[in-house]
Design a protein around this motif. Structure first.
Motif, PDB file in Angstrom:
ATOM      1  N   THR A  22      24.697  54.693  70.080  1.00 49.82           N
ATOM      2  CA  THR A  22      24.555  53.717  71.162  1.00 49.82           C
ATOM      3  C   THR A  22      25.837  53.622  71.979  1.00 49.82           C
ATOM      4  O   THR A  22      25.801  53.619  73.213  1.00 49.82           O
ATOM      5  CB  THR A  22      24.213  52.328  70.588  1.00 49.82           C
ATOM      6  N   ARG A  23      26.971  53.557  71.311  1.00 47.63           N
ATOM      7  CA  ARG A  23      28.266  53.444  72.018  1.00 47.63           C
ATOM      8  C   ARG A  23      28.548  54.689  72.848  1.00 47.63           C
ATOM      9  O   ARG A  23      29.033  54.600  73.977  1.00 47.63           O
ATOM     10  CB  ARG A  23      29.391  53.214  71.011  1.00 47.63           C
ATOM     11  N   SER A  24      28.246  55.856  72.276  1.00 49.61           N
ATOM     12  CA  SER A  24      28.486  57.109  72.988  1.00 49.61           C
ATOM     13  C   SER A  24      27.628  57.217  74.240  1.00 49.61           C
ATOM     14  O   SER A  24      28.116  57.576  75.322  1.00 49.61           O
ATOM     15  CB  SER A  24      28.216  58.292  72.057  1.00 49.61           C
ATOM     16  N   LEU A  25      26.344  56.878  74.095  1.00 49.05           N
ATOM     17  CA  LEU A  25      25.426  56.949  75.232  1.00 49.05           C
ATOM     18  C   LEU A  25      25.829  55.951  76.310  1.00 49.05           C
ATOM     19  O   LEU A  25      25.812  56.254  77.507  1.00 49.05           O
ATOM     20  CB  LEU A  25      24.005  56.670  74.749  1.00 49.05           C
ATOM     21  N   ARG A  26      26.215  54.741  75.888  1.00 53.60           N
ATOM     22  CA  ARG A  26      26.627  53.715  76.841  1.00 53.60           C
ATOM     23  C   ARG A  26      27.882  54.147  77.592  1.00 53.60           C
ATOM     24  O   ARG A  26      27.989  53.962  78.814  1.00 53.60           O
ATOM     25  CB  ARG A  26      26.879  52.408  76.095  1.00 53.60           C
ATOM     26  N   HIS A  27      28.833  54.746  76.885  1.00 51.59           N
ATOM     27  CA  HIS A  27      30.069  55.191  77.531  1.00 51.59           C
ATOM     28  C   HIS A  27      29.780  56.245  78.592  1.00 51.59           C
ATOM     29  O   HIS A  27      30.305  56.181  79.709  1.00 51.59           O
ATOM     30  CB  HIS A  27      31.034  55.750  76.483  1.00 51.59           C
ATOM     31  N   ARG A  28      28.907  57.206  78.251  1.00 53.72           N
ATOM     32  CA  ARG A  28      28.564  58.248  79.229  1.00 53.72           C
ATOM     33  C   ARG A  28      27.857  57.634  80.433  1.00 53.72           C
ATOM     34  O   ARG A  28      28.092  58.037  81.577  1.00 53.72           O
ATOM     35  CB  ARG A  28      27.688  59.320  78.579  1.00 53.72           C
ATOM     36  N   GLY A  29      26.997  56.643  80.163  1.00 60.01           N
ATOM     37  CA  GLY A  29      26.294  55.986  81.262  1.00 60.01           C
ATOM     38  C   GLY A  29      27.229  55.238  82.182  1.00 60.01           C
ATOM     39  O   GLY A  29      27.089  55.281  83.413  1.00 60.01           O
ATOM     40  N   LEU A  30      28.214  54.561  81.612  1.00 58.86           N
ATOM     41  CA  LEU A  30      29.176  53.810  82.419  1.00 58.86           C
ATOM     42  C   LEU A  30      30.049  54.743  83.250  1.00 58.86           C
ATOM     43  O   LEU A  30      30.379  54.442  84.403  1.00 58.86           O
ATOM     44  CB  LEU A  30      30.055  52.940  81.508  1.00 58.86           C
ATOM     45  N   GLN A  31      30.434  55.865  82.664  1.00 61.88           N
ATOM     46  CA  GLN A  31      31.242  56.824  83.412  1.00 61.88           C
ATOM     47  C   GLN A  31      30.442  57.398  84.595  1.00 61.88           C
ATOM     48  O   GLN A  31      30.993  57.619  85.677  1.00 61.88           O
ATOM     49  CB  GLN A  31      31.708  57.948  82.490  1.00 61.88           C
ATOM     50  N   LEU A 161      13.890  54.645  54.937  1.00 62.62           N
ATOM     51  CA  LEU A 161      15.030  54.901  55.812  1.00 62.62           C
ATOM     52  C   LEU A 161      16.071  53.806  55.662  1.00 62.62           C
ATOM     53  O   LEU A 161      15.786  52.622  55.887  1.00 62.62           O
ATOM     54  CB  LEU A 161      14.564  54.979  57.271  1.00 62.62           C
ATOM     55  N   ARG A 162      17.271  54.195  55.299  1.00 66.34           N
ATOM     56  CA  ARG A 162      18.376  53.246  55.174  1.00 66.34           C
ATOM     57  C   ARG A 162      18.726  52.643  56.526  1.00 66.34           C
ATOM     58  O   ARG A 162      18.586  53.292  57.572  1.00 66.34           O
ATOM     59  CB  ARG A 162      19.609  53.932  54.593  1.00 66.34           C
ATOM     60  N   ALA A 163      19.226  51.417  56.505  1.00 72.11           N
ATOM     61  CA  ALA A 163      19.596  50.734  57.745  1.00 72.11           C
ATOM     62  C   ALA A 163      20.666  51.501  58.505  1.00 72.11           C
ATOM     63  O   ALA A 163      20.703  51.488  59.739  1.00 72.11           O
ATOM     64  CB  ALA A 163      20.071  49.319  57.434  1.00 72.11           C
ATOM     65  N   SER A 164      21.563  52.181  57.795  1.00 75.72           N
ATOM     66  CA  SER A 164      22.658  52.911  58.443  1.00 75.72           C
ATOM     67  C   SER A 164      22.179  54.146  59.195  1.00 75.72           C
ATOM     68  O   SER A 164      22.934  54.730  59.968  1.00 75.72           O
ATOM     69  CB  SER A 164      23.706  53.324  57.399  1.00 75.72           C
ATOM     70  N   TRP A 165      20.933  54.537  58.987  1.00 77.33           N
ATOM     71  CA  TRP A 165      20.384  55.706  59.685  1.00 77.33           C
ATOM     72  C   TRP A 165      19.598  55.313  60.926  1.00 77.33           C
ATOM     73  O   TRP A 165      19.288  56.164  61.758  1.00 77.33           O
ATOM     74  CB  TRP A 165      19.429  56.493  58.772  1.00 77.33           C
ATOM     75  N   THR A 166      19.221  54.051  61.052  1.00 76.13           N
ATOM     76  CA  THR A 166      18.225  53.654  62.047  1.00 76.13           C
ATOM     77  C   THR A 166      18.820  52.864  63.207  1.00 76.13           C
ATOM     78  O   THR A 166      19.888  52.264  63.099  1.00 76.13           O
ATOM     79  CB  THR A 166      17.131  52.785  61.404  1.00 76.13           C
ATOM     80  N   LYS A 167      18.084  52.848  64.314  1.00 79.58           N
ATOM     81  CA  LYS A 167      18.469  52.072  65.483  1.00 79.58           C
ATOM     82  C   LYS A 167      18.393  50.589  65.160  1.00 79.58           C
ATOM     83  O   LYS A 167      17.400  50.108  64.632  1.00 79.58           O
ATOM     84  CB  LYS A 167      17.540  52.402  66.653  1.00 79.58           C
ATOM     85  N   GLY A 168      19.459  49.864  65.486  1.00 76.44           N
ATOM     86  CA  GLY A 168      19.478  48.435  65.235  1.00 76.44           C
ATOM     87  C   GLY A 168      19.695  48.069  63.783  1.00 76.44           C
ATOM     88  O   GLY A 168      19.640  46.891  63.423  1.00 76.44           O
ATOM     89  N   GLY A 169      19.937  49.064  62.912  1.00 79.30           N
ATOM     90  CA  GLY A 169      20.184  48.776  61.502  1.00 79.30           C
ATOM     91  C   GLY A 169      18.996  48.162  60.788  1.00 79.30           C
ATOM     92  O   GLY A 169      19.143  47.269  59.952  1.00 79.30           O
ATOM     93  N   ARG A 170      17.779  48.633  61.098  1.00 78.37           N
ATOM     94  CA  ARG A 170      16.573  48.080  60.478  1.00 78.37           C
ATOM     95  C   ARG A 170      16.039  49.032  59.401  1.00 78.37           C
ATOM     96  O   ARG A 170      15.598  50.131  59.711  1.00 78.37           O
ATOM     97  CB  ARG A 170      15.471  47.860  61.527  1.00 78.37           C
ATOM     98  N   TYR A 171      16.090  48.595  58.156  1.00 79.00           N
ATOM     99  CA  TYR A 171      15.476  49.371  57.075  1.00 79.00           C
ATOM    100  C   TYR A 171      13.966  49.422  57.307  1.00 79.00           C
ATOM    101  O   TYR A 171      13.352  48.429  57.713  1.00 79.00           O
ATOM    102  CB  TYR A 171      15.761  48.710  55.725  1.00 79.00           C
ATOM    103  N   ARG A 172      13.363  50.568  57.069  1.00 76.39           N
ATOM    104  CA  ARG A 172      11.913  50.642  57.171  1.00 76.39           C
ATOM    105  C   ARG A 172      11.368  51.760  56.293  1.00 76.39           C
ATOM    106  O   ARG A 172      12.117  52.656  55.873  1.00 76.39           O
ATOM    107  CB  ARG A 172      11.463  50.826  58.616  1.00 76.39           C
ATOM    108  N   GLU A 173      10.079  51.677  56.034  1.00 75.30           N
ATOM    109  CA  GLU A 173       9.397  52.680  55.228  1.00 75.30           C
ATOM    110  C   GLU A 173       8.233  53.276  56.007  1.00 75.30           C
ATOM    111  O   GLU A 173       7.550  52.567  56.754  1.00 75.30           O
ATOM    112  CB  GLU A 173       8.886  52.059  53.921  1.00 75.30           C
ATOM    113  N   ILE A 174       8.038  54.577  55.838  1.00 72.73           N
ATOM    114  CA  ILE A 174       6.951  55.294  56.505  1.00 72.73           C
ATOM    115  C   ILE A 174       6.109  55.961  55.422  1.00 72.73           C
ATOM    116  O   ILE A 174       6.637  56.743  54.622  1.00 72.73           O
ATOM    117  CB  ILE A 174       7.500  56.355  57.473  1.00 72.73           C
TER     118      ILE A 174
END
Length: 298
Positions: A22-31, A161-174
């Protein structure tokens, strides 16, 4: 690098908000915005110089170039972050409707893309091919496909899926509901062992860059469409019929029992995709009513 670009770089580096992606994409967008403002004739000495006229100029420029409302909304999210960080949240109106943008979740067209053998053959890297197949088979985002460690996530009947792998830090199961999902996970584990698809010696940022470069060389511009394909396949498995985006019925023609099944399937899918809201499924499946789909397509 001009003054505004440098100021935005410092602003982005000081913020710890969001995942690395998210930070990387936002930085590129701002530039990119800094460059566009300069091309539009605005020379801001630093990030704190942002004013409503600059926002209006950017939005007008974006709409004139014909980019989608969804892309404009994403860029406005970065602009709001910029405004908030420099203490000027009032620079932007609260609602995107002020700029005449369609609301989120409005269906525009079917964006589903299957991970066909012909498409995968164009991708030279085996790990990138596996990432695309994971996106299509489980509805994973790119970040999740690259970071997910099958030795940890594979619970036999579901993918956790661990929270550290997902967008927004949301644990979920598929859930695993098809033999091809099991076969893919077995193939993945044979390839990465106790690791992930990020190659040894690379960090996530480097892996993303490699992923993007391979897709560019393969001429693939809609990898996110793999998630759409998963959603539509899963919806049909849950309901027994195709979703509106794929030519299926809307609730206008459903019985009360069928409408309840549609709602239950959409709620399940929203959780499997990592959203948790019913309206988000409109983007993947098409709107629930025929009138809304016609309005979006007009």
């Amino acid at each position: 690098m001009d003054e505004l670009s440098f100021s935005l770089k410092q602003l982005a580096s000081r913020s710890g908000g969001g995942s690395f992606g998210t930070r990387s994409l936002r930085h590129r967008g701002l530039q990119a915005m800094a460059k566009e403002l300069k091309e539009l004739g605005y020379r801001l000495p630093d990030a704190k110089s942002l004013k409503p006229k600059h926002v209006e100029a950017l939005v007008g420029h974006w709409k004139a170039t014909g980019i989608s409302d969804q892309t404009v909304r994403n860029r406005l999210t970065w602009l709001r972050w910029w405004a908030f960080e420099v203490g000027k949240p009032g620079v932007l109106p609260r609602s995107n409707e002020t700029y005449g943008l369609a609301g989120r979740g409005r269906f525009s067209k079917n964006r589903a893309q299957s991970a066909t053998p012909a498409l995968l053959e164009r991708v030279a890297d085996a790990r990138v091919r596996l990432a695309l197949r994971l996106e299509a088979a489980f509805g994973l985002r790119r970040e999740e496909a690259l970071k997910m460690r099958p030795i940890v996530a594979d619970r036999g009947d579901r993918l956790a899926l661990r929270a550290s792998w997902t967008k927004g830090g949301r644990y979920r199961e598929i859930p695993l509901t098809h033999p091809k999902q099991r076969a893919l996970l077995d193939e993945l584990r044979a390839t990465v062992g106790d690791g992930a698809l990020i190659p040894p010696g690379q960090n996530y940022k480097q892996a993303v860059k490699s992923y993007e470069n391979h897709l560019i060389r393969a001429g693939i511009s809609n990898a996110h469409g793999m998630r759409h394909a998963y959603a539509q396949w899963r919806y049909k498995a849950l309901t027994g019929w195709a979703c509106p985006a794929a030519g299926g019925p809307t609730i206008d023609t459903m019985t009360r029992e069928e409408e309840a099944r549609d709602r239950a399937a959409r709620l399940e899918l929203s959780h499997e995709l990592g959203h948790g809201r019913l309206d988000v499924t409109d983007t993947y499946l098409g709107r629930r009513t025929a009138a809304n789909n016609r309005k979006a397509a007009a």
